[in-house]
Enzyme design. Structure first.
Site, PDB file in Angstrom:
ATOM      1  N   ASP A  47     -10.251   2.543   1.425  1.00 43.81           N
ATOM      2  CA  ASP A  47     -10.508   2.066   2.865  1.00 43.81           C
ATOM      3  C   ASP A  47     -11.403   3.478   3.751  1.00 43.81           C
ATOM      4  O   ASP A  47     -12.034   2.912   4.677  1.00 43.81           O
ATOM      5  CB  ASP A  47      -9.200   1.710   3.705  1.00 43.81           C
ATOM      6  CG  ASP A  47      -8.853   0.404   3.100  1.00 43.81           C
ATOM      7  OD1 ASP A  47      -9.698  -0.429   2.573  1.00 43.81           O
ATOM      8  OD2 ASP A  47      -7.640   0.150   3.067  1.00 43.81           O
ATOM      9  N   LYS A  85       0.810  -1.186   0.182  1.00 43.59           N
ATOM     10  CA  LYS A  85      -0.016  -0.122  -0.003  1.00 43.59           C
ATOM     11  C   LYS A  85       0.872   1.246   0.036  1.00 43.59           C
ATOM     12  O   LYS A  85       0.449   2.293  -0.597  1.00 43.59           O
ATOM     13  CB  LYS A  85      -0.935  -0.080   1.046  1.00 43.59           C
ATOM     14  CG  LYS A  85      -2.027  -1.055   1.085  1.00 43.59           C
ATOM     15  CD  LYS A  85      -3.052  -0.896   2.171  1.00 43.59           C
ATOM     16  CE  LYS A  85      -4.304  -1.786   1.996  1.00 43.59           C
ATOM     17  NZ  LYS A  85      -5.344  -1.500   3.050  1.00 43.59           N
TER      18      LYS A  85
HETATM   19  P1  NAP Z   1      -1.670  -3.152  11.158  1.00 39.74           P
HETATM   20  O1  NAP Z   1      -1.060  -2.202  10.319  1.00 39.74           O
HETATM   21  O2  NAP Z   1      -0.769  -4.672  11.293  1.00 39.74           O
HETATM   22  O3  NAP Z   1      -1.927  -2.763  12.500  1.00 39.74           O
HETATM   23  C1  NAP Z   1      -2.559  -3.472  13.600  1.00 39.74           C
HETATM   24  C2  NAP Z   1      -2.726  -2.871  14.830  1.00 39.74           C
HETATM   25  O4  NAP Z   1      -3.375  -3.641  15.746  1.00 39.74           O
HETATM   26  C3  NAP Z   1      -1.823  -1.996  15.437  1.00 39.74           C
HETATM   27  O5  NAP Z   1      -2.449  -0.925  16.117  1.00 39.74           O
HETATM   28  C4  NAP Z   1      -1.332  -2.873  16.526  1.00 39.74           C
HETATM   29  O6  NAP Z   1      -1.036  -2.246  17.641  1.00 39.74           O
HETATM   30  C5  NAP Z   1      -2.737  -3.389  17.069  1.00 39.74           C
HETATM   31  N1  NAP Z   1      -2.639  -4.830  17.667  1.00 39.74           N
HETATM   32  C6  NAP Z   1      -2.504  -5.872  17.198  1.00 39.74           C
HETATM   33  N2  NAP Z   1      -2.225  -6.743  18.228  1.00 39.74           N
HETATM   34  C7  NAP Z   1      -2.584  -6.132  19.348  1.00 39.74           C
HETATM   35  C8  NAP Z   1      -2.720  -6.470  20.701  1.00 39.74           C
HETATM   36  N3  NAP Z   1      -2.430  -8.176  20.969  1.00 39.74           N
HETATM   37  N4  NAP Z   1      -2.980  -5.613  21.558  1.00 39.74           N
HETATM   38  C9  NAP Z   1      -3.252  -4.252  21.448  1.00 39.74           C
HETATM   39  N5  NAP Z   1      -3.077  -4.131  20.014  1.00 39.74           N
HETATM   40  C10 NAP Z   1      -2.581  -4.727  19.188  1.00 39.74           C
HETATM   41  O7  NAP Z   1      -2.876  -3.750  10.383  1.00 39.74           O
HETATM   42  P2  NAP Z   1      -4.086  -3.062   9.770  1.00 39.74           P
HETATM   43  O8  NAP Z   1      -3.757  -3.223   8.325  1.00 39.74           O
HETATM   44  O9  NAP Z   1      -4.282  -1.903  10.360  1.00 39.74           O
HETATM   45  O10 NAP Z   1      -5.331  -4.069   9.909  1.00 39.74           O
HETATM   46  C11 NAP Z   1      -6.112  -4.034  11.247  1.00 39.74           C
HETATM   47  C12 NAP Z   1      -7.178  -4.906  11.074  1.00 39.74           C
HETATM   48  O11 NAP Z   1      -8.102  -4.202  10.472  1.00 39.74           O
HETATM   49  C13 NAP Z   1      -6.875  -6.078  10.691  1.00 39.74           C
HETATM   50  O12 NAP Z   1      -7.733  -7.208  11.444  1.00 39.74           O
HETATM   51  C14 NAP Z   1      -7.411  -6.203   9.303  1.00 39.74           C
HETATM   52  O13 NAP Z   1      -8.151  -7.298   8.686  1.00 39.74           O
HETATM   53  C15 NAP Z   1      -8.454  -5.174   9.492  1.00 39.74           C
HETATM   54  N6  NAP Z   1      -8.976  -4.263   8.316  1.00 39.74           N
HETATM   55  C16 NAP Z   1     -10.366  -4.333   7.851  1.00 39.74           C
HETATM   56  C17 NAP Z   1     -10.708  -3.695   6.850  1.00 39.74           C
HETATM   57  C18 NAP Z   1     -12.190  -3.674   6.348  1.00 39.74           C
HETATM   58  O14 NAP Z   1     -12.663  -3.202   5.340  1.00 39.74           O
HETATM   59  N7  NAP Z   1     -13.163  -3.860   7.494  1.00 39.74           N
HETATM   60  C19 NAP Z   1      -9.775  -2.760   6.041  1.00 39.74           C
HETATM   61  C20 NAP Z   1      -8.277  -2.931   6.679  1.00 39.74           C
HETATM   62  C21 NAP Z   1      -8.044  -3.672   7.735  1.00 39.74           C
HETATM   63  P3  NAP Z   1       0.794  -1.875  17.623  1.00 39.74           P
HETATM   64  O15 NAP Z   1       0.782  -0.638  16.983  1.00 39.74           O
HETATM   65  O16 NAP Z   1       1.002  -1.492  19.146  1.00 39.74           O
HETATM   66  O17 NAP Z   1       1.451  -3.091  17.450  1.00 39.74           O
END
Ligand code: NAP
Length: 282
Positions: A106, A70
């Site tokens: 998004d 991305k």
């Molecule tokens: P990412 O960049 O990997 O970010 C993950 C986030 O989750 C970070 O803020 C991380 O915190 C936090 N996290 C992970 N494990 C944790 C834990 N054990 N305790 C507290 N915080 C935790 O992922 P992303 O791309 O932003 O995606 C996040 C989620 O959104 C995923 O499940 C993805 O499938 C979903 N998503 C959905 C859509 C939709 O259209 N519905 C679109 C995009 C993404 P740290 O920064 O502290 O590591």
């Protein structure tokens, strides 16, 4: 060997390291519903620059972009939508006769999902997470006039988003002051079936802080009913599941690729069938 593409058939697709079928299911259902001569292929891509050269040469009309591309894709494009430029991430490419423009749907998907329930302007939003999705959502919300409080485990990541979006940062307990917020968005990966199905809020905190005046959106879409949404429903809150954002971001892509309004119900049915959810849970 596959049959050659018939003349007049427009090709769209997606690029990722691990292709999944959700985007294809929604886009193909949309093309079918409107009887459009379009088709869609999820491509596994390891050579991003090569894939874009191919997309230009082959006239691929639109491409979804997933992690980890991305950000990497930005310098390879000809133009950026101002919104995608502000967010610093592209999840959609539109090809106008070889001119590739990057968009971020998004952000728009999250706004549309929330605005099915209430206006975003002037909403007080607590946003959990500071990853790629949280960054897009923080930009979208603040651009639309919401006031955003970020909560994240890694403070430095939250700080970078807070600076770029004029948001504030708080601890979970301080952010969730009863009566002090209208919308709670989970943009962490907590809640996902295969990663960590726990709620980002401990049960007692959810019970003490979430009530009927609050809207809770979980962007995690597998499962559709996450533990956070289960707790929120039990406390009387209104809820939006992650499939709704996924649907709306695909709908925006559909509009960009085809120039037509997206047939939401047909795309939603296809999404739910692919996720293994019954349309009756809508
Ligand atoms: P990412 O960049 O990997 O970010 C993950 C986030 O989750 C970070 O803020 C991380 O915190 C936090 N996290 C992970 N494990 C944790 C834990 N054990 N305790 C507290 N915080 C935790 O992922 P992303 O791309 O932003 O995606 C996040 C989620 O959104 C995923 O499940 C993805 O499938 C979903 N998503 C959905 C859509 C939709 O259209 N519905 C679109 C995009 C993404 P740290 O920064 O502290 O590591």
């Amino acid at each position: 060997m596959d049959a050659p593409r018939p003349p007049g058939l427009t090709l769209c697709g997606s690029m990722s390291l691990h292709p999944v079928s959700l985007g294809a299911a929604m886009h193909l259902a949309g093309y079918r519903a409107l009887d459009l001569p379009f088709t869609y292929i999820p491509f596994k891509v390891t050579d991003l620059a090569g894939a874009l050269t191919g997309a230009r040469a082959l006239g691929i009309r639109g491409l979804g972009v997933s992690m980890p591309y991305k950000q990497d894709v930005i310098p390879l494009l000809d133009a950026l939508d101002p919104y995608a430029a502000r967010i610093g991430a592209v999840n959609t490419i539109v090809n106008d006769e070889g001119q590739l423009t990057g968009y971020n749907t998004d952000a728009e998907g999250a706004l549309r999902a929330i605005e099915e329930d209430r206006p975003v302007a002037s909403a007080r939003v607590v946003l959990l997470g500071a990853g790629g999705a949280a960054r897009a959502i923080a930009h979208a919300l603040t651009t639309r006039g919401a006031s955003v409080t970020l909560v994240n485990r890694d403070h430095d990541k939250a700080e970078a988003i807070a600076r770029a979006t004029a948001s504030r940062i708080a601890t979970l307990e301080a952010a969730l002051e009863p009566g002090g917020f209208d919308v709670l968005v989970n943009a962490t990966s907590l809640g996902m079936t295969d990663i960590d199905p726990r709620s980002p809020l401990p049960e007692a905190l959810a019970e003490a802080t979430i009530g009927p005046s609050v809207l809770v959106m979980d962007i995690v879409y597998k499962p559709i009913e996450t533990e956070l949404l289960r707790l929120a429903r039990r406390s009387g809150a209104r809820v939006i599941h992650g499939g709704r954002m996924l649907l709306h971001q695909a709908a925006r892509q559909f509009e960009l690729y085809t120039g037509r309004a997206a047939p939401l119900d047909a795309m939603d049915d296809a999404l739910r069938a692919t996720l293994g959810e019954s349309p009756a849970t809508r």
